[in-house]
Design a protein around this motif. Structure first.
Motif, PDB file in Angstrom:
ATOM      1  N   GLY A 376      52.812 -11.900  -8.301  1.00  0.00           N
ATOM      2  CA  GLY A 376      51.973 -11.569  -9.439  1.00  0.00           C
ATOM      3  C   GLY A 376      52.027 -10.103  -9.774  1.00  0.00           C
ATOM      4  O   GLY A 376      52.763  -9.318  -9.177  1.00  0.00           O
ATOM      5  N   SER A 377      51.235  -9.707 -10.733  1.00  0.00           N
ATOM      6  CA  SER A 377      51.253  -8.341 -11.246  1.00  0.00           C
ATOM      7  C   SER A 377      50.150  -7.469 -10.667  1.00  0.00           C
ATOM      8  O   SER A 377      50.180  -6.247 -10.850  1.00  0.00           O
ATOM      9  N   TYR A 378      49.152  -8.079 -10.023  1.00  0.00           N
ATOM     10  CA  TYR A 378      47.988  -7.308  -9.606  1.00  0.00           C
ATOM     11  C   TYR A 378      47.997  -7.084  -8.102  1.00  0.00           C
ATOM     12  O   TYR A 378      48.496  -7.893  -7.320  1.00  0.00           O
ATOM     13  N   GLY A 379      47.360  -6.000  -7.713  1.00  0.00           N
ATOM     14  CA  GLY A 379      47.181  -5.715  -6.294  1.00  0.00           C
ATOM     15  C   GLY A 379      48.202  -4.751  -5.742  1.00  0.00           C
ATOM     16  O   GLY A 379      49.387  -5.053  -5.686  1.00  0.00           O
ATOM     17  N   HIS A 380      47.774  -3.554  -5.331  1.00  0.00           N
ATOM     18  CA  HIS A 380      48.651  -2.638  -4.620  1.00  0.00           C
ATOM     19  C   HIS A 380      48.971  -3.204  -3.236  1.00  0.00           C
ATOM     20  O   HIS A 380      48.193  -3.968  -2.662  1.00  0.00           O
ATOM     21  N   MET A 381      50.091  -2.802  -2.679  1.00  0.00           N
ATOM     22  CA  MET A 381      50.352  -3.112  -1.279  1.00  0.00           C
ATOM     23  C   MET A 381      49.392  -2.309  -0.389  1.00  0.00           C
ATOM     24  O   MET A 381      48.792  -2.844   0.540  1.00  0.00           O
ATOM     25  N   ILE A 382      49.249  -1.022  -0.696  1.00  0.00           N
ATOM     26  CA  ILE A 382      48.316  -0.127  -0.011  1.00  0.00           C
ATOM     27  C   ILE A 382      47.661   0.740  -1.077  1.00  0.00           C
ATOM     28  O   ILE A 382      48.316   1.178  -2.023  1.00  0.00           O
TER      29      ILE A 382
END
Length: 503
Positions: A376-382
């Motif tokens: 998906g497009s949302y959410g940083h890894m950190i």
């Protein structure tokens, strides 16, 4: 307790923790661990009908609290306990032993069958269930509208083991800052082989299933928590429901657990009498959860260690460095698998999220983990937030996303490649983006690393990254050989090698 229990004492300056070598004891009353019970208690016996404590004439629950002394092993029979009168006090458990044990002669309360090993425990006739008559807080918020309390535990009592109990919050209502089980101002309390069943509660402050404060050497081990949330409607202090909240707990061990459908996970939260938190959280499995770990007020010298855990399906963060009152210090986060993070709701928090001033710059290491988000497009890894101080060591981590956007964030800026992230923060020289799915069955929830995958040799020692490294088996342990690497508990890396056996 002088007969069959060997207690290993790891000497950690300035505190001492007693941790038994772990293998699940399937014998009745865990006799292979404690020896046969010295006394018996029938939770279903009328509170007005006293017994002598023998198997033929067991104590009732009131006697079960008042009579045991150091060295006693109390076998608690199966059955749904008669309701005790709630203390109507958030600090004082309803089932509260009158006496303390000692380090070598604890008081042991052990059920005939361990709740954690029973199928369909809520209806299993072999369960030992404790209840009290406290009432549920009303939907208008605040504990003053209910009369609940913690069900069992210790307050100003020491060296007591509670092994194998089942509690359903609907028959032992909690309250604000209560917990369903509790240890406060106590040393050497152990909660083992238990199950807590929650529901949606309505309390104003610190809604949690387990609550500790001001404790030393608390062990919370081999347990299941399920189905707990807080409805903050009408509350002046709206908060999410947690699995565990602790204040000023020193040298705790939380190990071998499964937490399912609980809003948020484990939170060493604040200080108690000027004391800060430290200890080890290991071999856990979280699922259907917003957030697995949150940290504040870590200890100025004792290490906080988070190792060999699986955080699956987090919708907010896997690990939140919230640092409301003290930036994180003396922290080691290694060999965890943070997996299937939500990618659909616009949340950009990151698998690890640090609030401003989240790290103190003192002995913080994050290594050998797998960070994973859903496609998906949302959410940083950190996302290290707007913190100006980075972890001292951040390296040998693996990142994977089936498809979609990879990015890492610091100081409000997102970096779209691992190379630019490395260059900016000066960390992660040996970390890597995994080019293929590392898991045995991502869709089936089997997060062991497949043979031959790059993650098998990506760690700081050339071994496996993630929660199954070194032979670890996260989750409840019902085996007889143990689930830790090498078949025994892993002591904190700052623990001296001095080891004593207390008979």
């Amino acid at each position: 307790m002088g007969r069959h229990l060997l207690v290993l004492i790891f000497l950690l300056s300035p505190f001492v923790q007693a941790i038994p070598t772990w293998a699940f004891d399937s014998s009745e009353y865990r006799q292979n661990t404690y020896g046969p019970p010295t006394h018996y208690c029938d939770p279903t016996r009328s509170l007005t009908n006293n017994g002598t404590g023998t198997l033929a004439n067991p104590w009732n629950l009131l006697q079960c609290q008042s009579q045991p002394v150091a060295g006693n092993v109390v076998g608690v029979l199966p059955g749904v306990g008669v309701p005790l009168t709630s203390t109507d006090d958030d600090n004082v458990p309803t089932f509260l032993p009158a006496n303390s044990g000692t380090a070598s002669q604890p008081i042991v309360y052990v059920t005939r069958y361990a709740a954690v090993a029973l199928s369909n425990v809520a209806t299993n006739p072999n369960r030992t269930q404790l209840r009290h008559n406290g009432t549920r807080p009303s939907v208008s918020g605040g504990r003053e509208y209910g009369t609940g309390s913690p069900m069992y535990g210790a307050n100003t009592r020491n060296h007591i083991i509670f092994d194998g109990f089942y509690v359903d919050v609907t028959e032992a209502w909690t309250c604000g800052d209560c917990g369903m089980i509790r240890a406060e101002n106590a040393t050497g309390i152990q909660f083992l082989n238990f199950v807590l069943k929650g529901t949606t509660v309505n309390v104003e402050s610190n809604p949690t299933m387990i609550r500790t404060g001001g404790t030393i050497n608390t062990v919370i081990k081999n347990f299941k928590l399920m189905d707990f949330a807080n409805d903050s409607t009408g509350s002046m202090n709206p908060q999410q429901g947690f699995a565990w909240i602790g204040y000023g707990d020193r040298n705790y061990l939380v190990s071998n657990f499964e937490i399912t459908n609980v809003q948020r996970g484990l939170f060493p939260k604040g200080t108690y009498g000027g004391q800060y938190n430290y200890g080890t959280i290991q071999y856990g499995k979280f699922s259907t959860i917003q957030q697995c770990f949150q940290l504040n007020d870590t200890h100025p010298s004792g290490m906080t260690i988070i190792q060999y855990n699986i955080c699956d399906g987090y919708t907010l963060h896997a690990l939140r460095i919230s640092s409301e009152t003290q930036a994180a210090r003396n922290l080691l986060v290694h060999h965890n698998t943070f997996v299937r993070g939500d990618a659909t709701n616009g949340n950009h928090a990151g698998a690890i999220y640090a609030r401003p001033t989240g790290f103190s710059g003192t002995n913080v290491t994050i290594r050998d983990n797998i960070f994973d988000r859903n496609a998906g497009s949302y959410g940083h890894m950190i996302n290290l937030g707007e913190t100006a101080t980075l972890p001292n060591v951040m390296n040998y981590n693996g990142y994977y996303r089936p498809s979609g956007v990879y990015d890492w964030a610091w100081n409000g800026v997102a970096y779209s490649s691992l190379a630019s992230w490395r260059s900016t923060i000066g960390r992660e020289a040996n970390s890597l983006v995994l080019t293929s799915d590392p898991f045995t069955s991502r869709s089936g929830g089997d997060f062991r690393v497949v043979t031959g995958h790059a993650a098998r040799t990506a760690s700081s020692t050339g071994g496996e990254i993630g929660a199954y490294a070194d032979g670890a088996q996260p989750g409840v342990d019902l085996s007889t050989s143990g689930s830790a690497p090498g078949g025994s508990d892993v002591s904190p890396p700052n623990a001296p090698s001095d080891l004593r056996i207390v008979n």
